[in-house]
Design a protein around this motif. Structure first.
Motif, PDB file in Angstrom:
ATOM      1  N   GLU A  30       0.825  -1.205   0.000  1.00 29.09           N
ATOM      2  CA  GLU A  30       0.000   0.000   0.000  1.00 29.09           C
ATOM      3  C   GLU A  30       0.863   1.261   0.000  1.00 29.09           C
ATOM      4  OE1 GLU A  30      -2.465  -0.890   3.370  1.00 29.09           O
ATOM      5  OE2 GLU A  30      -3.660  -2.334   2.227  1.00 29.09           O
ATOM      6  N   SER A  31       2.001   1.230   0.701  1.00 31.37           N
ATOM      7  CA  SER A  31       2.858   2.415   0.773  1.00 31.37           C
ATOM      8  C   SER A  31       3.521   2.742  -0.555  1.00 31.37           C
ATOM      9  CB  SER A  31       3.926   2.243   1.863  1.00 31.37           C
ATOM     10  OG  SER A  31       4.894   1.303   1.451  1.00 31.37           O
ATOM     11  N   CYS A  32       3.651   1.744  -1.424  1.00 28.55           N
ATOM     12  CA  CYS A  32       4.271   2.012  -2.732  1.00 28.55           C
ATOM     13  C   CYS A  32       3.231   2.053  -3.851  1.00 28.55           C
ATOM     14  CB  CYS A  32       5.384   1.009  -3.028  1.00 28.55           C
ATOM     15  SG  CYS A  32       4.817  -0.672  -3.227  1.00 28.55           S
ATOM     16  N   GLY A  33       1.955   2.111  -3.475  1.00 29.75           N
ATOM     17  CA  GLY A  33       0.905   2.285  -4.462  1.00 29.75           C
ATOM     18  C   GLY A  33       0.382   1.018  -5.103  1.00 29.75           C
ATOM     19  N   ASN A  34       0.810  -0.146  -4.625  1.00 27.15           N
ATOM     20  CA  ASN A  34       0.332  -1.417  -5.182  1.00 27.15           C
ATOM     21  C   ASN A  34      -0.866  -1.873  -4.340  1.00 27.15           C
ATOM     22  OD1 ASN A  34       0.008  -3.897  -6.398  1.00 27.15           O
ATOM     23  ND2 ASN A  34       2.176  -4.440  -6.326  1.00 27.15           N
ATOM     24  N   SER A  35      -1.974  -1.132  -4.433  1.00 24.73           N
ATOM     25  CA  SER A  35      -3.118  -1.369  -3.556  1.00 24.73           C
ATOM     26  C   SER A  35      -3.817  -2.700  -3.816  1.00 24.73           C
ATOM     27  CB  SER A  35      -4.121  -0.218  -3.660  1.00 24.73           C
ATOM     28  OG  SER A  35      -4.611  -0.122  -4.973  1.00 24.73           O
ATOM     29  N   ASP A  36      -3.797  -3.185  -5.050  1.00 25.24           N
ATOM     30  CA  ASP A  36      -4.438  -4.452  -5.385  1.00 25.24           C
ATOM     31  C   ASP A  36      -3.817  -5.593  -4.577  1.00 25.24           C
ATOM     32  OD1 ASP A  36      -6.176  -6.162  -6.823  1.00 25.24           O
ATOM     33  OD2 ASP A  36      -4.559  -6.640  -8.232  1.00 25.24           O
ATOM     34  N   VAL A  37      -2.506  -5.680  -4.604  1.00 26.66           N
ATOM     35  CA  VAL A  37      -1.798  -6.726  -3.855  1.00 26.66           C
ATOM     36  C   VAL A  37      -1.899  -6.437  -2.354  1.00 26.66           C
ATOM     37  CG1 VAL A  37       0.450  -7.801  -3.460  1.00 26.66           C
ATOM     38  CG2 VAL A  37      -0.289  -7.280  -5.788  1.00 26.66           C
ATOM     39  N   GLY A  38      -1.862  -5.162  -1.984  1.00 30.22           N
ATOM     40  CA  GLY A  38      -2.006  -4.804  -0.572  1.00 30.22           C
ATOM     41  C   GLY A  38      -3.324  -5.297   0.005  1.00 30.22           C
ATOM     42  N   GLN A  39      -4.399  -5.160  -0.761  1.00 23.64           N
ATOM     43  CA  GLN A  39      -5.709  -5.630  -0.303  1.00 23.64           C
ATOM     44  C   GLN A  39      -5.731  -7.144  -0.129  1.00 23.64           C
ATOM     45  OE1 GLN A  39      -8.473  -4.084  -3.175  1.00 23.64           O
ATOM     46  NE2 GLN A  39      -8.346  -2.005  -2.365  1.00 23.64           N
ATOM     47  N   LEU A  40      -5.076  -7.866  -1.030  1.00 26.02           N
ATOM     48  CA  LEU A  40      -5.009  -9.321  -0.920  1.00 26.02           C
ATOM     49  C   LEU A  40      -4.287  -9.725   0.368  1.00 26.02           C
ATOM     50  CD1 LEU A  40      -5.169 -12.255  -2.039  1.00 26.02           C
ATOM     51  CD2 LEU A  40      -2.998 -11.773  -3.176  1.00 26.02           C
ATOM     52  N   PHE A  41      -3.109  -9.124   0.602  1.00 25.80           N
ATOM     53  CA  PHE A  41      -2.352  -9.457   1.805  1.00 25.80           C
ATOM     54  C   PHE A  41      -3.104  -9.027   3.067  1.00 25.80           C
ATOM     55  CE2 PHE A  41       1.799  -9.450  -0.783  1.00 25.80           C
ATOM     56  CZ  PHE A  41       1.781 -10.835  -0.905  1.00 25.80           C
ATOM     57  N   ARG A  42      -3.818  -7.908   3.012  1.00 26.13           N
ATOM     58  CA  ARG A  42      -4.587  -7.453   4.174  1.00 26.13           C
ATOM     59  C   ARG A  42      -5.690  -8.462   4.498  1.00 26.13           C
ATOM     60  NH1 ARG A  42      -2.444  -4.420   7.099  1.00 26.13           N
ATOM     61  NH2 ARG A  42      -2.153  -2.776   5.577  1.00 26.13           N
ATOM     62  N   ARG A  43      -6.347  -8.987   3.486  1.00 30.66           N
ATOM     63  CA  ARG A  43      -7.394  -9.985   3.703  1.00 30.66           C
ATOM     64  C   ARG A  43      -6.811 -11.237   4.379  1.00 30.66           C
ATOM     65  NH1 ARG A  43     -10.757 -11.630  -1.408  1.00 30.66           N
ATOM     66  NH2 ARG A  43     -11.200  -9.434  -1.259  1.00 30.66           N
ATOM     67  N   LEU A  44      -5.639 -11.663   3.922  1.00 27.12           N
ATOM     68  CA  LEU A  44      -5.005 -12.842   4.519  1.00 27.12           C
ATOM     69  C   LEU A  44      -4.565 -12.560   5.955  1.00 27.12           C
ATOM     70  CD1 LEU A  44      -3.037 -14.010   1.388  1.00 27.12           C
ATOM     71  CD2 LEU A  44      -5.028 -15.136   2.420  1.00 27.12           C
ATOM     72  N   SER A  45      -4.114 -11.350   6.224  1.00 29.23           N
ATOM     73  CA  SER A  45      -3.768 -10.965   7.592  1.00 29.23           C
ATOM     74  C   SER A  45      -5.009 -11.031   8.477  1.00 29.23           C
ATOM     75  CB  SER A  45      -3.179  -9.552   7.602  1.00 29.23           C
ATOM     76  OG  SER A  45      -2.895  -9.138   8.920  1.00 29.23           O
ATOM     77  N   ASP A  46      -6.132 -10.549   7.963  1.00 28.37           N
ATOM     78  CA  ASP A  46      -7.380 -10.593   8.733  1.00 28.37           C
ATOM     79  C   ASP A  46      -7.806 -12.032   9.020  1.00 28.37           C
ATOM     80  OD1 ASP A  46      -7.423  -7.823   8.680  1.00 28.37           O
ATOM     81  OD2 ASP A  46      -8.927  -7.699   7.085  1.00 28.37           O
ATOM     82  N   TYR A  47      -7.669 -12.919   8.045  1.00 30.07           N
ATOM     83  CA  TYR A  47      -7.986 -14.336   8.276  1.00 30.07           C
ATOM     84  C   TYR A  47      -7.133 -14.902   9.409  1.00 30.07           C
ATOM     85  CZ  TYR A  47     -10.501 -14.715   3.774  1.00 30.07           C
ATOM     86  OH  TYR A  47     -11.372 -14.581   2.726  1.00 30.07           O
ATOM     87  N   SER A  48      -5.846 -14.600   9.374  1.00 25.30           N
ATOM     88  CA  SER A  48      -4.947 -15.113  10.412  1.00 25.30           C
ATOM     89  C   SER A  48      -5.306 -14.539  11.772  1.00 25.30           C
ATOM     90  CB  SER A  48      -3.494 -14.797  10.061  1.00 25.30           C
ATOM     91  OG  SER A  48      -3.095 -15.546   8.939  1.00 25.30           O
ATOM     92  N   ARG A  49      -5.711 -13.284  11.815  1.00 25.86           N
ATOM     93  CA  ARG A  49      -6.130 -12.694  13.092  1.00 25.86           C
ATOM     94  C   ARG A  49      -7.382 -13.390  13.644  1.00 25.86           C
ATOM     95  NH1 ARG A  49      -2.728  -8.733  13.786  1.00 25.86           N
ATOM     96  NH2 ARG A  49      -2.039  -7.481  12.041  1.00 25.86           N
ATOM     97  N   MET A  50      -8.294 -13.776  12.769  1.00 27.83           N
ATOM     98  CA  MET A  50      -9.484 -14.515  13.221  1.00 27.83           C
ATOM     99  C   MET A  50      -9.075 -15.868  13.799  1.00 27.83           C
ATOM    100  SD  MET A  50     -12.530 -13.638  10.482  1.00 27.83           S
ATOM    101  CE  MET A  50     -11.685 -14.366   9.093  1.00 27.83           C
ATOM    102  N   HIS A  51      -8.153 -16.552  13.137  1.00 33.46           N
ATOM    103  CA  HIS A  51      -7.688 -17.846  13.645  1.00 33.46           C
ATOM    104  C   HIS A  51      -6.925 -17.677  14.949  1.00 33.46           C
ATOM    105  CE1 HIS A  51      -7.917 -19.928   9.485  1.00 33.46           C
ATOM    106  NE2 HIS A  51      -9.101 -19.724  10.024  1.00 33.46           N
ATOM    107  N   LEU A  52      -6.156 -16.609  15.059  1.00 37.11           N
ATOM    108  CA  LEU A  52      -5.431 -16.323  16.303  1.00 37.11           C
ATOM    109  C   LEU A  52      -6.427 -16.124  17.442  1.00 37.11           C
ATOM    110  CD1 LEU A  52      -2.921 -15.647  17.958  1.00 37.11           C
ATOM    111  CD2 LEU A  52      -3.012 -13.325  17.012  1.00 37.11           C
ATOM    112  N   SER A  53      -7.478 -15.369  17.205  1.00 33.47           N
ATOM    113  CA  SER A  53      -8.511 -15.168  18.237  1.00 33.47           C
ATOM    114  C   SER A  53      -9.140 -16.483  18.647  1.00 33.47           C
ATOM    115  CB  SER A  53      -9.598 -14.214  17.725  1.00 33.47           C
ATOM    116  OG  SER A  53      -9.079 -12.935  17.563  1.00 33.47           O
ATOM    117  N   ASP A  54      -9.395 -17.342  17.674  1.00 36.02           N
ATOM    118  CA  ASP A  54      -9.971 -18.654  17.952  1.00 36.02           C
ATOM    119  C   ASP A  54      -9.024 -19.485  18.822  1.00 36.02           C
ATOM    120  OD1 ASP A  54     -11.807 -20.810  17.782  1.00 36.02           O
ATOM    121  OD2 ASP A  54     -10.658 -21.658  16.111  1.00 36.02           O
TER     122      ASP A  54
END
Length: 158
Positions: A30-54
């Motif tokens: 996201e900091s270098c303007g590659n928002s498409d890939v940034g959104q993909l990685f952010r979604r995967l980070s969110d999935y991992s956070r849900m599993h961490l909470s579980d």
């Protein structure tokens, strides 16, 4: 795995490191303007956070060992779902990001499968099966994203 508590300590660490790494990669993209890939990685980070909470919720009433980073014994140098740090390359394309995500999710799935296949403890086996099933779903979703990308379209979450 010798105990459910040890399994949960490993599961929490695996998901914590995956969430952090995918989050770092999202920030870099996201900091270098590659928002498409940034959104993909952010979604995967969110999935991992849900599993961490579980994993943490399941550990709430147990005496979980406080393992230091050097005490974890992973199949490779880092925990299985930790994506390659070179994925922070600002010129990384969507297809390359999907492959990195696929590799990380498959490594996590395979890690839980190895525990499922080697433990005799029924409670560890049940947890490993549940975590294996969740990671398998992520692998299937990423394969859908890859197929959509090859067809020139974007897959949606779900």
């Amino acid at each position: 795995m010798k105990s459910v508590e040890e399994f949960l300590a490993y599961a929490a660490k695996l998901e914590e490191e995956a969430a952090l790494r995918f989050g770092e990669l999202a920030d870099a993209m996201e900091s270098c303007g590659n928002s498409d890939v940034g959104q993909l990685f952010r979604r995967l980070s969110d999935y991992s956070r849900m599993h961490l909470s579980d994993a943490r919720a399941r550990a709430m009433y147990r005496d979980i060992p406080d393992l230091k980073p050097a005490e974890f014994q992973w199949p490779d140098l880092e925990s299985p779902e930790t994506a390659h740090i070179w994925a922070a390359d600002p010129f990384l394309g969507h297809a390359q990001a999907l492959e990195i995500a696929r590799e990380a999710e498959e490594a996590s799935r395979d890690y839980y499968k190895s525990i499922l296949d080697t433990t005799d403890d029924p409670e560890i086996k049940a947890l490993a099966k549940e975590f294996f099933d969740e990671e398998s779903e992520h692998v299937r979703e990423i394969h859908k994203w890859i197929a959509a990308s090859k067809e020139g379209r974007r897959a949606t979450a779900g």
